[in-house]
Design an enzyme around this catalytic site. Sequence first.
Site, mmCIF file in Angstrom:
data_model
loop_
_atom_site.group_PDB
_atom_site.id
_atom_site.type_symbol
_atom_site.label_atom_id
_atom_site.label_comp_id
_atom_site.label_asym_id
_atom_site.label_seq_id
_atom_site.Cartn_x
_atom_site.Cartn_y
_atom_site.Cartn_z
ATOM 1 N N ASP A 190 -8.676 98.009 53.020
ATOM 2 C CA ASP A 190 -8.940 96.601 53.002
ATOM 3 C C ASP A 190 -9.648 95.970 54.033
ATOM 4 O OD1 ASP A 190 -7.819 93.901 51.915
ATOM 5 O OD2 ASP A 190 -7.759 93.639 53.956
ATOM 6 N N TRP B 266 -0.460 91.476 54.907
ATOM 7 C CA TRP B 266 -1.332 91.913 55.998
ATOM 8 C C TRP B 266 -0.320 91.368 57.571
ATOM 9 C CZ3 TRP B 266 -2.895 87.790 59.526
ATOM 10 C CH2 TRP B 266 -3.046 86.369 58.851
ATOM 11 N N GLN C 4 -2.544 88.407 49.108
ATOM 12 C CA GLN C 4 -2.603 89.034 50.302
ATOM 13 C C GLN C 4 -2.108 87.990 51.157
ATOM 14 O OE1 GLN C 4 -5.671 91.129 53.409
ATOM 15 N NE2 GLN C 4 -5.715 91.837 51.386
ATOM 16 N N PRO D 121 2.129 93.147 59.016
ATOM 17 C CA PRO D 121 3.237 93.495 58.898
ATOM 18 C C PRO D 121 4.086 93.913 60.344
ATOM 19 C CG PRO D 121 2.281 95.495 58.642
ATOM 20 C CD PRO D 121 1.231 94.262 58.558
ATOM 21 N N TYR E 28 -15.221 89.859 58.417
ATOM 22 C CA TYR E 28 -14.701 90.613 59.365
ATOM 23 C C TYR E 28 -15.931 90.956 60.634
ATOM 24 C CZ TYR E 28 -10.108 90.876 57.142
ATOM 25 O OH TYR E 28 -8.851 90.374 56.502
#
Length: 336
Positions: A49, A205, A177, A207, A54
């Site tokens: 992912d 996302w 997500q 976790p 980013y």
Amino acid sequence: MEFRNLGASGMKVSAISYGNWLTHGSQVEEDAALACVRQALEEGITTFDTADVYANTAAETVLGKALSGQRRESLEILTKVFWPTGPKGPNDHGLSRKHIMEAIDGSLTRLQTDYVDLYQAHRFDHETPLEETMLAFADVVRAGKALYIGVSEWRAEEIRAAAELARELRVPLVSNQPQYNMLWRVIEAEVVPTCEELGIGQIVWSPIAQGVLTGKYRPGEPVPEGSRATDDKGGADMIGRWLRDDVLERVQLLRPIAEEAGLSPAQLAVAWVLQQPDVSSAIIGASRPEQVTENAKAAGVTLDASTLAAIDEALGDVVERDPAQTKSPRRSELFG
């Protein structure tokens, strides 16, 4: 590695996904990033992912290089569109048809692939008609540039409206997500029941709460050198919300629970996420290959009812559950 269907779709994803937010092209050097991806592949991870935003597109470039030479059909490559990139002009963000159609081509070039398996709306766009956005996504799918579409951090009512249009357009909206972990459970009240009803799976996302759930941040002590909390390229901003003594004291109570289960605190956190309803995959990030190996061991772990109850008791009232915390920015918040 365990594999699960992505929502109600026929596509399988690895229960552990590898994500490169805050790392590739930013927090770690390219050689380290490539080593982490190689280790992810070694651990059986097939789902990767990223997003155009980013490191302002650099993360996609690094991931494309890292996966170059791998059998494309054996991978699931996920990316996203919404946040400002490039020179950040008036059309360099959002979910307009113009931005989506231009952004997908840029992502494919950087990722060195003809298509992505999942193209995701990185936030909800309050300034573009949802019909325009969904039609653009449908055209991306019909052009063969994406196989499935998804969303990220959308509210339950936004997901339901998108799903209705997706059915009319006959395109597969299969995923959401969200941020989700033991400390941040805001999707449980509204988003998860809605997605279960609609056949939409969660690709989660954070976790491990940006590393807080590893237990390495201790109340009353300085943050560890070289940790996410010292990263001035975005990591410190994201983790700051958890660096309160009341939270860190509660997190330390998870250590004996993890030990009793034969897991590290990080593995306990990932295993907890994977056991929650409607979760298809949990995204891990890494700055070192050994972190990938450790977290991947959470796949296939089953936590018994007493362990789950002990986790809830340990964390108590520091858990955030308010569904209103799921929200997308307006243009004024992006640009002032």
